[in-house]
Design a protein around this motif. Structure first.
Motif, mmCIF file in Angstrom:
data_model
loop_
_atom_site.group_PDB
_atom_site.id
_atom_site.type_symbol
_atom_site.label_atom_id
_atom_site.label_comp_id
_atom_site.label_asym_id
_atom_site.label_seq_id
_atom_site.Cartn_x
_atom_site.Cartn_y
_atom_site.Cartn_z
ATOM 1 N N VAL A 63 0.838 -1.199 0.000
ATOM 2 C CA VAL A 63 0.000 0.000 0.000
ATOM 3 C C VAL A 63 0.872 1.248 0.000
ATOM 4 O O VAL A 63 0.479 2.283 -0.513
ATOM 5 N N HIS A 64 2.081 1.133 0.557
ATOM 6 C CA HIS A 64 3.015 2.257 0.651
ATOM 7 C C HIS A 64 4.421 1.726 0.404
ATOM 8 O O HIS A 64 4.733 0.600 0.794
ATOM 9 N N PRO A 65 5.291 2.510 -0.217
ATOM 10 C CA PRO A 65 6.661 2.045 -0.465
ATOM 11 C C PRO A 65 7.402 1.574 0.788
ATOM 12 O O PRO A 65 8.204 0.648 0.723
ATOM 13 N N ASP A 66 7.109 2.169 1.943
ATOM 14 C CA ASP A 66 7.773 1.775 3.179
ATOM 15 C C ASP A 66 7.547 0.303 3.521
ATOM 16 O O ASP A 66 8.341 -0.305 4.238
ATOM 17 N N GLU A 67 6.468 -0.278 3.032
ATOM 18 C CA GLU A 67 6.167 -1.680 3.311
ATOM 19 C C GLU A 67 7.151 -2.633 2.638
ATOM 20 O O GLU A 67 7.166 -3.824 2.956
ATOM 21 N N LEU A 68 7.966 -2.129 1.746
ATOM 22 C CA LEU A 68 8.948 -2.973 1.068
ATOM 23 C C LEU A 68 9.932 -3.586 2.061
ATOM 24 O O LEU A 68 10.480 -4.658 1.804
ATOM 25 N N VAL A 69 10.125 -2.970 3.205
ATOM 26 C CA VAL A 69 11.058 -3.508 4.200
ATOM 27 C C VAL A 69 10.543 -4.797 4.837
ATOM 28 O O VAL A 69 11.295 -5.475 5.535
ATOM 29 N N ARG A 70 9.282 -5.169 4.587
ATOM 30 C CA ARG A 70 8.780 -6.451 5.096
ATOM 31 C C ARG A 70 9.404 -7.628 4.354
ATOM 32 O O ARG A 70 9.310 -8.764 4.801
ATOM 33 N N VAL A 71 10.056 -7.351 3.247
ATOM 34 C CA VAL A 71 10.701 -8.387 2.443
ATOM 35 C C VAL A 71 12.097 -8.649 2.999
ATOM 36 O O VAL A 71 12.888 -7.711 3.177
ATOM 37 N N GLY A 89 1.220 0.873 -7.381
ATOM 38 C CA GLY A 89 -0.014 0.890 -8.143
ATOM 39 C C GLY A 89 -0.997 -0.125 -7.580
ATOM 40 O O GLY A 89 -0.640 -1.255 -7.296
ATOM 41 N N LEU A 90 -2.211 0.310 -7.351
ATOM 42 C CA LEU A 90 -3.250 -0.575 -6.853
ATOM 43 C C LEU A 90 -4.388 -0.615 -7.854
ATOM 44 O O LEU A 90 -4.787 0.415 -8.383
ATOM 45 N N SER A 91 -4.888 -1.799 -8.100
ATOM 46 C CA SER A 91 -6.069 -1.921 -8.930
ATOM 47 C C SER A 91 -7.284 -1.984 -8.019
ATOM 48 O O SER A 91 -7.157 -2.095 -6.792
ATOM 49 N N ASP A 92 -8.471 -1.920 -8.569
ATOM 50 C CA ASP A 92 -9.689 -1.961 -7.763
ATOM 51 C C ASP A 92 -9.758 -3.223 -6.914
ATOM 52 O O ASP A 92 -10.221 -3.203 -5.790
ATOM 53 N N ARG A 93 -9.267 -4.344 -7.443
ATOM 54 C CA ARG A 93 -9.350 -5.597 -6.698
ATOM 55 C C ARG A 93 -8.313 -5.638 -5.568
ATOM 56 O O ARG A 93 -8.422 -6.451 -4.654
ATOM 57 N N ASP A 94 -7.293 -4.766 -5.596
ATOM 58 C CA ASP A 94 -6.280 -4.732 -4.544
ATOM 59 C C ASP A 94 -6.719 -3.942 -3.314
ATOM 60 O O ASP A 94 -6.170 -4.114 -2.243
ATOM 61 N N VAL A 95 -7.685 -3.057 -3.483
ATOM 62 C CA VAL A 95 -8.101 -2.164 -2.405
ATOM 63 C C VAL A 95 -9.058 -2.907 -1.478
ATOM 64 O O VAL A 95 -10.087 -3.425 -1.912
ATOM 65 N N PRO A 96 -8.726 -2.987 -0.165
ATOM 66 C CA PRO A 96 -9.631 -3.655 0.775
ATOM 67 C C PRO A 96 -10.957 -2.897 0.893
ATOM 68 O O PRO A 96 -10.991 -1.676 0.843
ATOM 69 N N ARG A 97 -12.001 -3.623 1.086
ATOM 70 C CA ARG A 97 -13.343 -3.009 1.215
ATOM 71 C C ARG A 97 -13.855 -3.162 2.618
ATOM 72 O O ARG A 97 -13.604 -3.972 3.346
#
Length: 97
Positions: A63-71, A89-97
């Protein structure tokens, strides 16, 4: 195994040689394949690029570039070197509802 790594390295070199300069600026970490991630992110080879893909497939999209450190293998220094290149980049199916 060594043959596979050599082939991956050869493809990476070919990709780098054929990538136009305008395309080398950013990389969408939610949609790029391993070759593109390895080619466009400084300090990221095929192993880390595959780990990025594995993380987004198992944990979910970034969701945010900072999350890359989880790798595993990507720390704050690698993130900072690449911050200007990373697009999330997020598509419609990537966004939690």
């Amino acid at each position: 195994m060594h043959l596979i790594r050599r082939c991956q390295a050869a493809w990476l070199v070919l990709l780098l040689a054929c990538t136009p300069l305008w395309a080398a600026d950013t990389v969408d970490i939610n949609h790029a394949d391993a070759l593109e991630l390895a080619a466009k992110l400084s300090g990221v080879g095929m192993t880390r690029a595959e780990a990025i893909i594995s993380s987004r497939e198992t944990v979910g999209p970034f969701v945010h570039p900072d999350e890359l450190v989880r790798v595993k293998g990507i720390g704050p220094a690698t993130l900072e070197k690449n911050r200007d290149r990373i697009v999330v980049g997020l598509s419609d199916r990537d966004v939690p509802r």
